[in-house]
Design a protein around this motif. Structure first.
Motif, PDB file in Angstrom:
ATOM      1  N   ASP A  38       0.824  -1.209   0.000  1.00  0.00           N
ATOM      2  CA  ASP A  38       0.000   0.000   0.000  1.00  0.00           C
ATOM      3  C   ASP A  38       0.863   1.266   0.000  1.00  0.00           C
ATOM      4  N   LEU A  39       1.915   1.215  -0.816  1.00  0.00           N
ATOM      5  CA  LEU A  39       2.807   2.356  -0.996  1.00  0.00           C
ATOM      6  C   LEU A  39       3.131   2.488  -2.480  1.00  0.00           C
ATOM      7  N   PRO A  40       2.276   3.141  -3.264  1.00  0.00           N
ATOM      8  CA  PRO A  40       2.523   3.264  -4.703  1.00  0.00           C
ATOM      9  C   PRO A  40       3.889   3.846  -5.040  1.00  0.00           C
ATOM     10  N   ILE A  41       4.359   4.797  -4.215  1.00  0.00           N
ATOM     11  CA  ILE A  41       5.658   5.404  -4.495  1.00  0.00           C
ATOM     12  C   ILE A  41       6.793   4.390  -4.339  1.00  0.00           C
ATOM     13  N   LEU A  42       6.596   3.376  -3.505  1.00  0.00           N
ATOM     14  CA  LEU A  42       7.594   2.321  -3.342  1.00  0.00           C
ATOM     15  C   LEU A  42       7.739   1.530  -4.632  1.00  0.00           C
ATOM     16  N   GLN A  43       6.608   1.148  -5.222  1.00  0.00           N
ATOM     17  CA  GLN A  43       6.662   0.407  -6.482  1.00  0.00           C
ATOM     18  C   GLN A  43       7.210   1.273  -7.605  1.00  0.00           C
ATOM     19  N   GLN A  44       6.844   2.549  -7.624  1.00  0.00           N
ATOM     20  CA  GLN A  44       7.362   3.451  -8.645  1.00  0.00           C
ATOM     21  C   GLN A  44       8.885   3.568  -8.532  1.00  0.00           C
ATOM     22  N   SER A  45       9.379   3.714  -7.327  1.00  0.00           N
ATOM     23  CA  SER A  45      10.819   3.801  -7.110  1.00  0.00           C
ATOM     24  C   SER A  45      11.501   2.499  -7.498  1.00  0.00           C
ATOM     25  N   PHE A  46      10.852   1.375  -7.179  1.00  0.00           N
ATOM     26  CA  PHE A  46      11.442   0.085  -7.503  1.00  0.00           C
ATOM     27  C   PHE A  46      11.553  -0.102  -9.012  1.00  0.00           C
ATOM     28  N   ARG A  47      10.544   0.315  -9.761  1.00  0.00           N
ATOM     29  CA  ARG A  47      10.593   0.206 -11.222  1.00  0.00           C
ATOM     30  C   ARG A  47      11.811   0.952 -11.781  1.00  0.00           C
ATOM     31  N   THR A  48      12.051   2.141 -11.266  1.00  0.00           N
ATOM     32  CA  THR A  48      13.183   2.939 -11.734  1.00  0.00           C
ATOM     33  C   THR A  48      14.505   2.266 -11.388  1.00  0.00           C
ATOM     34  N   VAL A  49      14.623   1.792 -10.147  1.00  0.00           N
ATOM     35  CA  VAL A  49      15.846   1.135  -9.703  1.00  0.00           C
ATOM     36  C   VAL A  49      16.063  -0.177 -10.465  1.00  0.00           C
ATOM     37  N   TYR A  50      14.983  -0.910 -10.691  1.00  0.00           N
ATOM     38  CA  TYR A  50      15.094  -2.183 -11.419  1.00  0.00           C
ATOM     39  C   TYR A  50      15.603  -1.949 -12.841  1.00  0.00           C
ATOM     40  N   ALA A  51      15.098  -0.903 -13.510  1.00  0.00           N
ATOM     41  CA  ALA A  51      15.540  -0.600 -14.870  1.00  0.00           C
ATOM     42  C   ALA A  51      17.033  -0.291 -14.892  1.00  0.00           C
ATOM     43  N   ARG A  52      17.493   0.485 -13.929  1.00  0.00           N
ATOM     44  CA  ARG A  52      18.913   0.827 -13.872  1.00  0.00           C
ATOM     45  C   ARG A  52      19.759  -0.421 -13.541  1.00  0.00           C
ATOM     46  N   PHE A  53      19.221  -1.283 -12.699  1.00  0.00           N
ATOM     47  CA  PHE A  53      19.905  -2.534 -12.358  1.00  0.00           C
ATOM     48  C   PHE A  53      20.062  -3.408 -13.603  1.00  0.00           C
ATOM     49  N   ARG A  54      18.965  -3.578 -14.339  1.00  0.00           N
ATOM     50  CA  ARG A  54      19.032  -4.421 -15.540  1.00  0.00           C
ATOM     51  C   ARG A  54      19.958  -3.823 -16.592  1.00  0.00           C
ATOM     52  N   GLN A  55      19.967  -2.509 -16.702  1.00  0.00           N
ATOM     53  CA  GLN A  55      20.855  -1.879 -17.676  1.00  0.00           C
ATOM     54  C   GLN A  55      22.313  -2.227 -17.396  1.00  0.00           C
ATOM     55  N   GLN A  56      22.684  -2.257 -16.120  1.00  0.00           N
ATOM     56  CA  GLN A  56      24.062  -2.554 -15.769  1.00  0.00           C
ATOM     57  C   GLN A  56      24.439  -4.010 -16.007  1.00  0.00           C
ATOM     58  N   ILE A  57      23.516  -4.937 -15.777  1.00  0.00           N
ATOM     59  CA  ILE A  57      23.897  -6.357 -15.850  1.00  0.00           C
ATOM     60  C   ILE A  57      23.612  -6.997 -17.199  1.00  0.00           C
ATOM     61  N   VAL A  58      22.619  -6.485 -17.951  1.00  0.00           N
ATOM     62  CA  VAL A  58      22.323  -7.078 -19.265  1.00  0.00           C
ATOM     63  C   VAL A  58      23.182  -6.364 -20.290  1.00  0.00           C
ATOM     64  N   SER A  59      24.435  -6.760 -20.382  1.00  0.00           N
ATOM     65  CA  SER A  59      25.355  -6.092 -21.290  1.00  0.00           C
ATOM     66  C   SER A  59      26.493  -7.029 -21.651  1.00  0.00           C
ATOM     67  N   PRO A  60      27.050  -6.868 -22.853  1.00  0.00           N
ATOM     68  CA  PRO A  60      28.205  -7.685 -23.238  1.00  0.00           C
ATOM     69  C   PRO A  60      29.384  -7.496 -22.293  1.00  0.00           C
ATOM     70  N   GLU A  61      29.477  -6.299 -21.689  1.00  0.00           N
ATOM     71  CA  GLU A  61      30.586  -6.014 -20.786  1.00  0.00           C
ATOM     72  C   GLU A  61      30.596  -6.958 -19.583  1.00  0.00           C
ATOM     73  N   ARG A  62      29.429  -7.460 -19.217  1.00  0.00           N
ATOM     74  CA  ARG A  62      29.345  -8.337 -18.044  1.00  0.00           C
ATOM     75  C   ARG A  62      29.076  -9.795 -18.421  1.00  0.00           C
ATOM     76  N   SER A  63      29.237 -10.139 -19.686  1.00  0.00           N
ATOM     77  CA  SER A  63      29.035 -11.525 -20.127  1.00  0.00           C
ATOM     78  C   SER A  63      27.734 -12.076 -19.569  1.00  0.00           C
ATOM     79  N   TYR A  64      26.655 -11.356 -19.793  1.00  0.00           N
ATOM     80  CA  TYR A  64      25.367 -11.678 -19.188  1.00  0.00           C
ATOM     81  C   TYR A  64      24.855 -13.042 -19.619  1.00  0.00           C
ATOM     82  N   ALA A  65      24.324 -13.785 -18.653  1.00  0.00           N
ATOM     83  CA  ALA A  65      23.753 -15.102 -18.947  1.00  0.00           C
ATOM     84  C   ALA A  65      22.781 -15.475 -17.842  1.00  0.00           C
ATOM     85  N   HIS A  66      21.914 -16.434 -18.156  1.00  0.00           N
ATOM     86  CA  HIS A  66      20.992 -16.937 -17.138  1.00  0.00           C
ATOM     87  C   HIS A  66      21.756 -17.817 -16.160  1.00  0.00           C
TER      88      HIS A  66
END
Length: 224
Positions: free
Chosen positions: A147-175
Motif C-alpha cells: 500500500d505504498l505506490p511510491i515504493l513500487q514506482q521507485s522500484f521500477r526505476t531502480v530495477y531498470a537501472r539494475f538491468r541496464q548494468q547487468i544485461v550487457s556484453p561487458e558483463r558476459s550476461y547469462a541466465h
C-alpha cells in the motif's frame, strides 16, 4: 501510422535495459529520430526524460550517452534495490491476504516457466523482453500489498537501472541456474509470512552483484 511519444519512450527504455546499445555509447537524437520517423526534438525530450530516470547521461554541449558500466554504481543500485524490496515484502506480509498470495504465486509461475525454457533451450536473447517483464512483475508482486505506490514506482526505476548494468556484453550476461531456486525460496518465505527469511532470501538472490569491499574496484563478472 506515426508512433506516439509514450510508445517511443517505452521502446527506448527497453532498448537501454536490454543491451540494444553499448554501455557508454553516444546517442545522437537526429539518428535515433530517423529510426522512429519523428522529429529530433521529440527524441531529445524523450532522452532528457530517460536521463532523469538515470538510464542516460546528459551534458550540455556534449549530448547524450548511455550510462557507462560501473561496478560501484551496480553495487549502490543493488543495495538500494535490496532495501526497497525488503521493505515492500515486510509491509505486504503484515497487510496482505489471499489475493496478494495468489498474485505472487501467479507471477512466480510465469517467471519459472520462462526460466525453465531458457534452461532447456539456452536461448536468452529470444525471450529477453518476456523474461525481463516477468521478473519485474514477480518482484513487484512481493510488495503488492504494501500500500505504498511510491515504493513500487521507485522500484521500477531502480530495477531498470539494475538491468541496464547487468544485461550487457561487458558483463558476459547469462541466465544462472541458481535463479530458479532463489526465486522459489523468496516466494516460499513470503507465503510463510516469515519476514526474516524473506529478507534473507532477497539478499542472497542479489548479493552477487555487490562488491566484496565497497571501496574496491573489482572487475569481476556479475550476472543477474
Amino acid at each position: 501510422m506515426k508512433q506516439q511519444t509514450p510508445d517511443i519512450l517505452q521502446q527506448m527504455r527497453d532498448r537501454l535495459i536490454m543491451a540494444h546499445y553499448r554501455l557508454g555509447q553516444k546517442l545522437r537524437p537526429s539518428e535515433v529520430a530517423a529510426e522512429f520517423g519523428v522529429s529530433a526534438n521529440t527524441i531529445r525530450e524523450i532522452m532528457l526524460r530517460l536521463s532523469a530516470e538515470g538510464l542516460l547521461d546528459y551534458e550540455d554541449q556534449r549530448g547524450f550517452r548511455v550510462v557507462g558500466a560501473s561496478d560501484r554504481l551496480l553495487h549502490e543500485i543493488t543495495e538500494f534495490r535490496i532495501v526497497l524490496e525488503q521493505c515492500g515484502v515486510e509491509r505486504s506480509i503484515a497487510r496482505g491476504g489471499i489475493e496478494w498470495e495468489a498474485q505472487m504465486a501467479a507471477a512466480h509461475h510465469k517467471l519459472s516457466h520462462i526460466e525453465a525454457r531458457i534452461r532447456r533451450t539456452g536461448d536468452v536473447v529470444g525471450v529477453l523482453k518476456h523474461w525481463n517483464d516477468a521478473e519485474l512483475d514477480f518482484h513487484l508482486s512481493l510488495m503488492g500489498a504494501a500500500d505504498l505506490p511510491i515504493l513500487q514506482q521507485s522500484f521500477r526505476t531502480v530495477y531498470a537501472r539494475f538491468r541496464q548494468q547487468i544485461v550487457s556484453p561487458e558483463r558476459s550476461y547469462a541466465h544462472r541456474e541458481g535463479n530458479i531456486i532463489e526465486h522459489q525460496r523468496i516466494l516460499e518465505a513470503a507465503l510463510d509470512r516469515d519476514v526474516a527469511a524473506s529478507h534473507d532470501a532477497i539478499y542472497r538472490h542479489l548479493r552477487r552483484n555487490l562488491m566484496p569491499d565497497p571501496d574496491a574496484r573489482s572487475e569481476d563478472t556479475m550476472t543477474a
